[in-house]
Design an enzyme around this catalytic site. Structure first.
Site, short mmCIF file in Angstrom:
data_model
loop_
_atom_site.label_atom_id
_atom_site.label_comp_id
_atom_site.label_asym_id
_atom_site.label_seq_id
_atom_site.Cartn_x
_atom_site.Cartn_y
_atom_site.Cartn_z
N ASN A 125 0.94 -1.23 0.08
CA ASN A 125 -0.06 0.05 0.00
C ASN A 125 0.93 1.17 0.09
O ASN A 125 1.61 1.44 1.07
CB ASN A 125 -0.99 0.08 1.19
CG ASN A 125 -1.65 1.14 1.48
OD1 ASN A 125 -1.75 2.00 0.50
ND2 ASN A 125 -2.38 1.35 2.61
N TRP A 126 0.85 1.80 -1.11
CA TRP A 126 1.99 2.90 -1.07
C TRP A 126 1.33 4.29 -0.72
O TRP A 126 1.90 5.21 -0.68
CB TRP A 126 2.18 3.32 -2.68
CG TRP A 126 3.02 2.18 -3.34
CD1 TRP A 126 3.09 0.82 -2.83
CD2 TRP A 126 3.23 1.89 -4.82
NE1 TRP A 126 3.86 -0.05 -3.73
CE2 TRP A 126 4.15 0.69 -4.89
CE3 TRP A 126 3.52 2.87 -5.80
CZ2 TRP A 126 4.45 0.27 -6.33
CZ3 TRP A 126 4.10 2.52 -7.03
CH2 TRP A 126 4.56 1.46 -7.10
N LYS A 127 0.03 4.28 -0.22
CA LYS A 127 -0.60 5.50 0.31
C LYS A 127 -0.26 6.54 -0.48
O LYS A 127 -0.38 6.57 -1.87
CB LYS A 127 -0.14 5.65 1.57
CG LYS A 127 -0.14 4.34 2.63
CD LYS A 127 0.03 4.86 4.07
CE LYS A 127 0.26 3.27 4.83
NZ LYS A 127 -0.01 3.51 6.28
N HIS B 292 -9.58 0.94 4.90
CA HIS B 292 -8.22 1.15 5.55
C HIS B 292 -8.48 2.00 6.81
O HIS B 292 -9.32 3.04 6.78
CB HIS B 292 -7.15 1.77 4.66
CG HIS B 292 -5.88 1.65 5.19
ND1 HIS B 292 -5.43 2.63 6.25
CD2 HIS B 292 -4.89 0.67 4.94
CE1 HIS B 292 -4.24 2.21 6.51
NE2 HIS B 292 -3.84 0.99 5.83
N GLU C 246 -6.71 4.43 7.78
CA GLU C 246 -6.38 5.92 7.73
C GLU C 246 -7.88 6.51 6.91
O GLU C 246 -8.13 7.49 7.30
CB GLU C 246 -5.39 6.16 6.67
CG GLU C 246 -4.24 5.82 7.84
CD GLU C 246 -2.81 5.38 7.01
OE1 GLU C 246 -3.07 5.34 5.69
OE2 GLU C 246 -1.96 4.78 7.57
N GLU D 275 -5.52 -5.27 10.46
CA GLU D 275 -4.73 -4.47 10.64
C GLU D 275 -4.82 -3.70 11.97
O GLU D 275 -5.63 -2.65 12.13
CB GLU D 275 -4.59 -3.22 9.69
CG GLU D 275 -4.28 -3.77 8.14
CD GLU D 275 -3.56 -2.81 7.08
OE1 GLU D 275 -2.55 -2.95 6.86
OE2 GLU D 275 -4.13 -1.86 7.27
N GLY E 120 2.26 1.98 10.72
CA GLY E 120 3.43 3.06 10.65
C GLY E 120 3.86 3.31 11.99
O GLY E 120 4.42 4.52 12.03
N SER F 55 3.33 -2.36 10.40
CA SER F 55 4.80 -2.45 10.49
C SER F 55 5.58 -3.81 10.04
O SER F 55 6.49 -4.31 10.69
CB SER F 55 5.08 -2.11 11.88
OG SER F 55 4.45 -0.76 12.13
N GLY G 67 2.66 -1.24 4.28
CA GLY G 67 2.87 0.23 3.99
C GLY G 67 4.31 0.48 3.81
O GLY G 67 4.53 0.59 2.69
N GLY G 68 4.78 1.21 4.86
CA GLY G 68 6.28 1.79 4.77
C GLY G 68 7.24 0.82 3.77
O GLY G 68 7.92 1.77 3.01
C1 PEP Z 1 -0.82 -0.12 5.85
O1 PEP Z 1 -0.67 1.10 5.40
O2 PEP Z 1 -1.72 -0.74 5.89
C2 PEP Z 1 0.10 -0.58 7.05
C3 PEP Z 1 0.40 -1.68 7.40
O3 PEP Z 1 1.50 0.26 7.08
P1 PEP Z 1 2.71 -0.07 7.44
O4 PEP Z 1 3.36 -1.36 6.98
O5 PEP Z 1 3.60 1.17 7.37
O6 PEP Z 1 2.65 -0.31 9.04
#
Ligand code: PEP
Length: 255
Positions: A9-11, A94, A96, A166, A172, A211, A232-233
């Site tokens: 997920n590049w957000k 999600h 966010e 999640e 994050g 994470s 994500g990251g």
């Molecule tokens: C996400 O955006 O769904 C996520 C899990 O982010 P991260 O891996 O950065 O925690």
């Protein structure tokens, strides 16, 4: 066996040029044998990234969509538009989106129905906040989100649904859930699907997200209840994302 998926997920990251470079790097670095690789660039880059990954092992996801097929909805993107450019998966609900953009179980449900109607595979996100975990209501929250997301969805439709657990406190933050914490919730989600929605829960992939990094994916993906990750990251760098894919592919293959 359930499908195993590593989804990035590049957000709200990457210009078109950067997205092309990242997608090309992922395509060229490693082709897994058992794990499906999915990437979710921002809307502005979807069309170009679709060209880069066409006829490769990498599948395309959007990070969101609106539930209507078309109309006067300024600023929104429809499932028909996504299908038109080669999108196969769409992340829905999600945390966010729930936190910053007012998404609720009701809007998630509308979007899940619409995605299915237009042959997109929803990756439906659920998970508790830190406060909810500390108050001992994780399972209540997840149950409410699951029942809300899948109201009036037939059991057959779950062939085309992916769920991502999640925990919000792990997204994050660098605080990954332990495999035990994740497995407990994944099993609970399967129970809800089976007992309350009459779904063949054994066939529904449930990803973990929060994470994930190359140094913690192994302990998570080793668990038979965890069918992959929403990353994500660490999906923003070719080396880290490909390493996560490689490790997952090896573990799923039993090595
Ligand atoms: C996400 O955006 O769904 C996520 C899990 O982010 P991260 O891996 O950065 O925690």
């Amino acid at each position: 066996m359930r499908k195993k998926i590593i989804a990035g997920n590049w957000k709200m990251h990457k210009t078109v040029a950067e997205a092309i470079a990242l997608a090309s790097g992922i395509v060229d670095s490693y082709k897994p044998k058992r794990v499906e690789v999915v990437i979710a660039p921002p809307f502005t880059a979807l069309y170009k990234v679709a060209e880069v990954i066409r006829d490769t092992h990498v599948r395309l996801a959007a990070q969101n969509m609106f539930h209507e097929p078309e109309g006067a909805y300024t600023g929104e993107v429809s499932p028909i538009m996504l299908k038109d450019i080669g999108v196969e998966y769409v992340i829905i609900g999600h945390s966010e989106r729930r936190k910053y953009f007012g998404e609720t179980d009701t809007t998630v449900n509308l979007k899940v129905k619409s995605a299915l109607k237009h042959n997109l595979i929803p990756i439906v996100c659920v998970g508790e906040t830190l406060d909810e975990r500390e108050h001992g209501i994780t399972m209540d929250v997840v149950r409410r989100q699951i029942l809300g997301a899948f109201t009036d969805i037939t059991a057959d439709a779950f062939e085309h649904i992916v769920i991502a657990y999640e925990p919000v406190w792990a997204i994050g933050t660098g605080k990954v859930a332990t495999p035990e914490q994740a497995v407990e919730v994944h099993r609970f989600i399967r129970e809800v699907l089976r007992n309350e929605l009459n779904v063949e829960a054994e066939n529904v992939p449930i990803l973990y997200g929060g994470s994930i990094k190359p140094n913690n994916i192994e302990s998570l993906i080793k668990e038979p209840d965890i069918d992959g990750g929403l990353v994500g990251g660490a999906s923003l760098r070719v080396d880290q994302f490909v390493e996560i894919v490689k490790i997952s592919d090896r573990i799923v293959g039993g090595n």
